[in-house]
Scaffold this active site. Structure first.
Site, PDB file in Angstrom:
ATOM      1  N   SER A  30       0.916  -1.147   0.037  1.00 53.82           N
ATOM      2  CA  SER A  30       0.040   0.033  -0.010  1.00 53.82           C
ATOM      3  C   SER A  30       0.784   1.253   0.004  1.00 53.82           C
ATOM      4  CB  SER A  30      -0.669  -0.002   1.300  1.00 53.82           C
ATOM      5  OG  SER A  30      -1.500  -1.163   1.475  1.00 53.82           O
ATOM      6  N   ASP A  87       6.398  -3.800  -1.155  1.00 50.59           N
ATOM      7  CA  ASP A  87       5.676  -2.997  -0.322  1.00 50.59           C
ATOM      8  C   ASP A  87       6.869  -1.745  -0.018  1.00 50.59           C
ATOM      9  OD1 ASP A  87       3.531  -3.678   2.466  1.00 50.59           O
ATOM     10  OD2 ASP A  87       3.482  -1.638   1.386  1.00 50.59           O
ATOM     11  N   GLY A  88       5.886  -0.567   0.678  1.00 48.39           N
ATOM     12  CA  GLY A  88       6.668   0.458   0.913  1.00 48.39           C
ATOM     13  C   GLY A  88       7.012   0.269   2.566  1.00 48.39           C
ATOM     14  N   ALA A  89       7.446   1.446   3.128  1.00 47.86           N
ATOM     15  CA  ALA A  89       7.700   1.695   4.449  1.00 47.86           C
ATOM     16  C   ALA A  89       7.758   3.135   4.828  1.00 47.86           C
ATOM     17  CB  ALA A  89       8.735   1.117   5.116  1.00 47.86           C
ATOM     18  N   GLU A 109      -0.700  -5.780   5.263  1.00 48.31           N
ATOM     19  CA  GLU A 109       0.731  -5.876   4.665  1.00 48.31           C
ATOM     20  C   GLU A 109       1.469  -6.851   5.455  1.00 48.31           C
ATOM     21  OE1 GLU A 109       1.412  -1.742   5.558  1.00 48.31           O
ATOM     22  OE2 GLU A 109       1.241  -1.143   3.568  1.00 48.31           O
ATOM     23  N   LYS A 127      13.440   7.360   3.639  1.00 44.89           N
ATOM     24  CA  LYS A 127      13.014   6.444   4.885  1.00 44.89           C
ATOM     25  C   LYS A 127      14.284   5.827   5.582  1.00 44.89           C
ATOM     26  CE  LYS A 127       9.062   7.083   2.764  1.00 44.89           C
ATOM     27  NZ  LYS A 127       8.041   6.008   2.256  1.00 44.89           N
TER      28      LYS A 127
HETATM   29  O1  DER Z   1       1.420   2.347   5.361  1.00 39.28           O
HETATM   30  C1  DER Z   1       2.369   1.617   4.739  1.00 39.28           C
HETATM   31  O2  DER Z   1       3.158   0.976   5.501  1.00 39.28           O
HETATM   32  C2  DER Z   1       2.938   1.921   3.299  1.00 39.28           C
HETATM   33  O3  DER Z   1       3.838   1.177   3.102  1.00 39.28           O
HETATM   34  C3  DER Z   1       3.426   3.379   3.322  1.00 39.28           C
HETATM   35  O4  DER Z   1       3.881   4.052   4.564  1.00 39.28           O
HETATM   36  C4  DER Z   1       4.319   3.807   2.496  1.00 39.28           C
HETATM   37  O5  DER Z   1       3.977   4.794   2.156  1.00 39.28           O
HETATM   38  P1  DER Z   1       4.584   5.509   0.799  1.00 39.28           P
HETATM   39  O6  DER Z   1       5.115   4.677  -0.187  1.00 39.28           O
HETATM   40  O7  DER Z   1       3.590   6.452   0.127  1.00 39.28           O
HETATM   41  O8  DER Z   1       5.693   6.483   1.276  1.00 39.28           O
END
Ligand code: DER
Length: 255
Positions: A30, A87-89, A109, A127
């Site tokens: 997400s 995924d993101g972080a 997630e 990050k």
């Molecule tokens: O909510 C989460 O863990 C998502 O991965 C998110 O925080 C990453 O968000 P971004 O890619 O919009 O920085």
């Protein structure tokens, strides 16, 4: 613009390094960076047989918008492992532990990340920090609505200065609801220690001396009755984990 191009570059590098067009199941996370990951996948694969597993409603929308096929996590046979999950972080430390939950999707997630043979976290340079809670101030926690008051108390007891229910004003009056119809509590803590910090004697990491190690705090929060999941992803630094690699000035975090 610099951040967006860094997200795009990290996503393209991550897909180039870790997306296999012969994969059958691919987890999709997400947030905003993941949109670039899906775009990059579209550029290298049009294999209709690949099933993309979303980590919530927004993730599903990204998959559908790209013309790919979303498959619900709970529709897969028991024990299915995903070839890879992207995924993101919100923040990543030197041992590849992540803060996640900025987008309030942390529960699904984590469900998807744990089923992945390889979890690839795609994060732009903002990050990457030495320790968690350096720039991202709070730990997102998914909580059963009825349990919010008791969980807030429990978090204060663990040392959180001012844990707060996440509310939205623009989109909706009152507390934000997750895809599970739960609430999110954001709990501030002091910067977390990595495992190596504890080994180096920088603190006990168990809360007794005011310091917390990533895994110990995650376990302590998870043990609070009413907590569904905690936005700390750890243990991603498996034997084959690649340390943070900087590619074109961005950071691709992989495990
Ligand atoms: O909510 C989460 O863990 C998502 O991965 C998110 O925080 C990453 O968000 P971004 O890619 O919009 O920085």
């Amino acid at each position: 613009a610099a951040v967006e191009s860094a997200k795009r570059a990290a996503a393209q590098q991550a897909v180039k390094d870790h997306f296999d067009p012969t994969a059958t199941n691919v987890g999709i996370g997400s947030g905003t960076t993941i949109v670039y990951v899906v775009e990059a996948i579209k550029q290298v694969s049009t294999n209709p047989a690949i099933r993309f597993i979303p980590t919530g409603y927004q993730s599903r929308q990204v998959i559908v918008k790209a013309g790919l096929t979303p498959v619900a996590f709970d529709s897969l046979p028991e024990g299915t492992m995903f070839d890879v999950a992207f995924d993101g972080a919100d923040e990543v430390d030197a041992e590849l532990n992540c803060i996640k939950g900025g987008g309030a999707c942390l529960f699904q997630e984590k469900l998807v990340a744990e089923r992945a043979k390889k979890f690839v976290c795609v994060a732009d340079y903002r990050k990457k920090q030495d320790r968690l809670l350096t720039i991202w101030p709070t730990i997102p926690i998914e909580v059963a609505p009825i349990a919010v008051p008791t969980v807030l108390k429990g978090l204060r007891t663990l040392g959180s200065s001012n844990p707060k229910l996440r509310t939205t004003l623009l989109e909706k009056s009152g507390p934000l609801k997750t895809d599970q119809d739960f609430f999110i509590v954001d709990a501030p803590f002091k910067t977390l220690l990595c495992g190596s910090d504890v080994k180096a004697g920088k603190g006990k990491g168990d809360g007794s001396d005011g310091t917390w190690e990533v895994n110990k705090l995650s376990e302590a929060i998870k043990a609070l009755t009413g907590v569904l999941e905690v936005g700390i992803f750890s243990g991603l630094n498996g034997p084959d984990a690649e340390k943070i690699r900087s590619t074109d000035g961005v950071k691709t975090v992989t495990s």
